[in-house]
Design an enzyme around this catalytic site. Structure first.
Site, PDB file in Angstrom:
ATOM      1  N   HIS A 295     -11.032 -10.332  -6.486  1.00 23.79           N
ATOM      2  CA  HIS A 295      -9.684 -10.680  -6.947  1.00 23.79           C
ATOM      3  C   HIS A 295      -8.989 -11.669  -6.018  1.00 23.79           C
ATOM      4  O   HIS A 295      -8.297 -12.565  -6.477  1.00 23.79           O
ATOM      5  CB  HIS A 295      -8.873  -9.388  -7.043  1.00 23.79           C
ATOM      6  CG  HIS A 295      -7.467  -9.554  -7.507  1.00 23.79           C
ATOM      7  ND1 HIS A 295      -7.159 -10.025  -8.762  1.00 23.79           N
ATOM      8  CD2 HIS A 295      -6.274  -9.321  -6.897  1.00 23.79           C
ATOM      9  CE1 HIS A 295      -5.838 -10.062  -8.906  1.00 23.79           C
ATOM     10  NE2 HIS A 295      -5.288  -9.656  -7.779  1.00 23.79           N
TER      11      HIS A 295
ATOM     12  N   GLU B 130       3.501  -0.257  -6.547  1.00 20.91           N
ATOM     13  CA  GLU B 130       2.067  -0.595  -6.608  1.00 20.91           C
ATOM     14  C   GLU B 130       1.345   0.054  -5.437  1.00 20.91           C
ATOM     15  O   GLU B 130       1.981   0.515  -4.477  1.00 20.91           O
ATOM     16  CB  GLU B 130       1.882  -2.116  -6.612  1.00 20.91           C
ATOM     17  CG  GLU B 130       2.420  -2.754  -7.892  1.00 20.91           C
ATOM     18  CD  GLU B 130       2.174  -4.246  -8.010  1.00 20.91           C
ATOM     19  OE1 GLU B 130       1.610  -4.847  -7.078  1.00 20.91           O
ATOM     20  OE2 GLU B 130       2.571  -4.809  -9.039  1.00 20.91           O
TER      21      GLU B 130
ATOM     22  N   ARG C 193      -5.235  -7.411   1.427  1.00 23.75           N
ATOM     23  CA  ARG C 193      -3.843  -7.777   1.105  1.00 23.75           C
ATOM     24  C   ARG C 193      -3.120  -6.641   0.381  1.00 23.75           C
ATOM     25  O   ARG C 193      -3.672  -6.017  -0.531  1.00 23.75           O
ATOM     26  CB  ARG C 193      -3.860  -9.014   0.213  1.00 23.75           C
ATOM     27  CG  ARG C 193      -2.514  -9.336  -0.394  1.00 23.75           C
ATOM     28  CD  ARG C 193      -2.520 -10.644  -1.096  1.00 23.75           C
ATOM     29  NE  ARG C 193      -3.293 -10.676  -2.305  1.00 23.75           N
ATOM     30  CZ  ARG C 193      -2.881 -10.209  -3.486  1.00 23.75           C
ATOM     31  NH1 ARG C 193      -1.702  -9.625  -3.600  1.00 23.75           N
ATOM     32  NH2 ARG C 193      -3.645 -10.323  -4.547  1.00 23.75           N
TER      33      ARG C 193
ATOM     34  N   HIS D  12     -10.191  -5.989  -6.811  1.00 23.49           N
ATOM     35  CA  HIS D  12      -9.129  -5.263  -7.532  1.00 23.49           C
ATOM     36  C   HIS D  12      -9.805  -4.119  -8.271  1.00 23.49           C
ATOM     37  O   HIS D  12     -10.801  -4.335  -8.970  1.00 23.49           O
ATOM     38  CB  HIS D  12      -8.441  -6.212  -8.513  1.00 23.49           C
ATOM     39  CG  HIS D  12      -7.121  -5.704  -9.008  1.00 23.49           C
ATOM     40  ND1 HIS D  12      -7.018  -4.578  -9.793  1.00 23.49           N
ATOM     41  CD2 HIS D  12      -5.855  -6.149  -8.824  1.00 23.49           C
ATOM     42  CE1 HIS D  12      -5.736  -4.361 -10.070  1.00 23.49           C
ATOM     43  NE2 HIS D  12      -5.013  -5.306  -9.490  1.00 23.49           N
TER      44      HIS D  12
ATOM     45  N   ARG E 222      -6.008  -1.163  -2.500  1.00 23.65           N
ATOM     46  CA  ARG E 222      -7.108  -1.609  -3.369  1.00 23.65           C
ATOM     47  C   ARG E 222      -8.484  -1.408  -2.749  1.00 23.65           C
ATOM     48  O   ARG E 222      -9.433  -1.080  -3.448  1.00 23.65           O
ATOM     49  CB  ARG E 222      -6.935  -3.100  -3.672  1.00 23.65           C
ATOM     50  CG  ARG E 222      -5.761  -3.336  -4.547  1.00 23.65           C
ATOM     51  CD  ARG E 222      -5.525  -4.799  -4.759  1.00 23.65           C
ATOM     52  NE  ARG E 222      -4.312  -4.919  -5.552  1.00 23.65           N
ATOM     53  CZ  ARG E 222      -3.696  -6.036  -5.832  1.00 23.65           C
ATOM     54  NH1 ARG E 222      -4.171  -7.179  -5.383  1.00 23.65           N
ATOM     55  NH2 ARG E 222      -2.606  -6.042  -6.553  1.00 23.65           N
TER      56      ARG E 222
HETATM   57  C1  SIN Z   1      -1.762  -6.967 -10.147  1.00 27.11           C
HETATM   58  O1  SIN Z   1      -0.838  -7.033 -10.945  1.00 27.11           O
HETATM   59  O2  SIN Z   1      -2.381  -5.927  -9.951  1.00 27.11           O
HETATM   60  C2  SIN Z   1      -2.131  -8.187  -9.384  1.00 27.11           C
HETATM   61  C3  SIN Z   1      -1.058  -8.593  -8.483  1.00 27.11           C
HETATM   62  C4  SIN Z   1      -1.603  -8.882  -7.121  1.00 27.11           C
HETATM   63  O3  SIN Z   1      -2.753  -9.313  -7.009  1.00 27.11           O
HETATM   64  O4  SIN Z   1      -0.911  -8.629  -6.135  1.00 27.11           O
END
Ligand code: SIN
Length: 503
Positions: A344, A116, A379, A236, A283
């Site tokens: 988010h 991610e 975060r 997000h 993000r």
């Molecule tokens: C996501 O799947 O993008 C959300 C998970 C998160 O907020 O860390």
């Protein structure tokens, strides 16, 4: 008069994990969980991505995860907390697996680790694209069977009660609205744990459910708890744009980790202009880049492009996301998916120490409502479920060691609120909430002058709400609206303080 040794407010991952661990260790303690709607209606169950844990010490290391977390937090994390959380992660993961939580494995039986934004390694354990739901279900199943835990759904905590002696404030109980019996009641507690989640509903576009109205922040602030870093609201970058709802469907970060691109109206990738990591930047960077792109183009969304990915593998990896897109007539194999950034996650919150303890005796805060020092300004993806587990553990251990010192207050309190009435004012407060969301969004995203105008209007709304307190019956929409206003004013104050400090 009701009483319980431990009151937990909220039924997401942090509250449930705390309850399970504490109930197992201390069958002598009574535990009540209160939640304002059904137990399952939480932000946790919407979490798609998963949990960031270092499980492969050949390619990855705690140090790399620590470095990624600190980099995402942009110099504002508490390094000692970051170390503690990341090094504890494997133990907490083991506990989840022991209760039957399943995370995806590859054909050889190794964890199938996702990538991610902001992570330098594949390290996200996930259950397809429904990781939070899997965890929530397993925890609820266990909790149902534990005799010393009582789950009270549709019990909306209104306020904490505190007593101050010799300059020390102690939390001694809580007033709550029992929706079924339409009454406000009081519960005495030896210790209270807030796990009330965040405040995404303060914004026009959010991935958070309707329940995320900042209740824990507002009631903790009213009780005198320190609140910090509320100016750091994480957006997000990839919420599904429909132009209709306020709660937007999340398209997991994991989709970009899997290889999806973000493109503009001309179907061109643009993120490398902003960060060399492109789609895998954090993000904050990607959301800001999209906002700039939207300013240039005067459009209201950009797109996620998954068309180059293997269709079957993609559908298999993301069954919930692809099903939702299909329901809306979007086929990710042939269509671009319209997306916008949406509020988010609340990176700040109720200030706690390494044990989840607030500055008020016998009051703890864990999960998204807490400001632990892990996240800093932004975060790192999939660090939130992890933080919830670690701080639930820390609080549980601490309360186990210290609860013998906590006694019930001898004062018997009669609820000081007027009797609740069945209300049909949901509609009226929906309009007020909508206005507030518009103003908070304007404050948060505008230049100084427009932000000041929005702030003035929010103050006017607040004055109107104060006047209503005298005349109005206490109802759920009224309490939620008051909590949203209180939380909005905290965010604004902390944004302004930070701006001043930067000048
Ligand atoms: C996501 O799947 O993008 C959300 C998970 C998160 O907020 O860390």
């Amino acid at each position: 008069m009701l009483k319980t040794d431990i009151l937990i407010i909220g039924s997401g991952i942090s509250g449930l994990f705390f309850a399970m661990k504490t109930a197992k260790k201390r069958p002598d303690l009574s535990i009540v969980i209160m939640t304002k709607e059904t137990a399952k209606n939480t932000n946790t169950q919407l979490a798609q991505g998963g949990i960031a844990v270092v499980t492969n010490h050949i390619q990855d290391s705690f140090n790399q995860h620590i470095k990624d977390t600190l980099r995402a937090g942009d110099g504002h994390c508490d390094e000692e907390i970051v170390n503690m959380v990341i090094k504890q992660a494997p133990d907490r993961l083991k506990e989840l697996i022991e209760i039957g939580t399943s995370f995806d494995k590859d054909q050889e039986g190794h964890w199938e680790l996702g990538l991610e934004g902001g992570h330098s390694q594949h390290r996200i354990l996930h259950h397809k694209d429904s990781s939070g739901l899997e965890i929530e279900n397993k925890l609820l199943k266990i909790i149902k069977k534990m005799p010393n835990i009582e789950m009270l759904e549709n019990h909306f905590v209104i306020d904490l009660n505190t007593e101050t002696k010799k300059n020390k404030t102690t939390c001694t109980g809580a007033f709550f609205y029992d929706k079924k019996h339409n009454r406000i009641k009081y519960i005495r507690t030896r210790t209270t744990v807030l796990s009330t989640g965040g405040c995404g509903q303060l914004f026009e576009n959010t991935t958070n459910p309707l329940i995320a109205t900042g209740d824990g922040i507002a009631m903790a602030a009213r009780a005198g708890a320190e609140i910090e870093d509320m100016q750091y609201i994480q957006f997000h970058p990839t919420a599904l744009y429909t132009g209709k709802e306020n709660q937007l469907f999340l398209i997991s970060e994991a989709v970009r980790g899997y290889g999806a691109h973000i493109v503009n109206e001309d179907q061109k990738r643009f993120l490398f202009k902003y960060d060399t990591r492109g789609e895998l930047a954090t993000r904050d960077i990607i959301s800001q880049a999209i906002s700039k792109e939207l300013q240039y183009s005067s459009k209201n969304h950009v797109y996620l492009d998954c068309r180059h990915l293997d269709r079957d593998a993609f559908y298999n990896q993301f069954p919930a996301i692809t099903a939702h897109c299909n329901e809306l007539g979007i086929k990710p194999e042939t269509d671009l998916i319209p997306i916008v950034p949406a509020a988010h996650y609340q990176c700040g919150g109720i200030k706690v120490d390494r044990n989840g303890a607030t500055n008020i005796r016998n009051l703890y805060a864990i999960g998204e409502c807490a400001r632990t020092g892990l996240h800093g300004k932004n975060r790192l993806a999939s660090n939130s479920l992890l933080e919830a587990l670690v701080f639930a553990h820390q609080a549980s251990e601490n309360i186990d060691r210290t609860i013998a010192e906590f006694t019930y207050s001898s004062k018997i309190l009669i609820p000081k609120f007027p009797k609740a009435q069945q209300s049909n004012d949901y509609y009226a407060f929906d309009i007020l909430k909508k206005e507030l969301k518009g103003l908070v969004t304007a404050f948060y995203t505008s230049d100084d002058r427009n932000a000041d105008v929005a702030h003035e209007k929010i103050k006017m709304l607040n004055n109107a709400a104060i006047a209503l307190i005298e005349a109005h019956e206490i109802t759920i929409p009224f309490i939620e609206f008051s909590n949203m206003l209180a939380t909005a004013l905290i965010i604004i104050k902390q944004c302004k303080t930070e701006k001043k400090e930067m000048c």
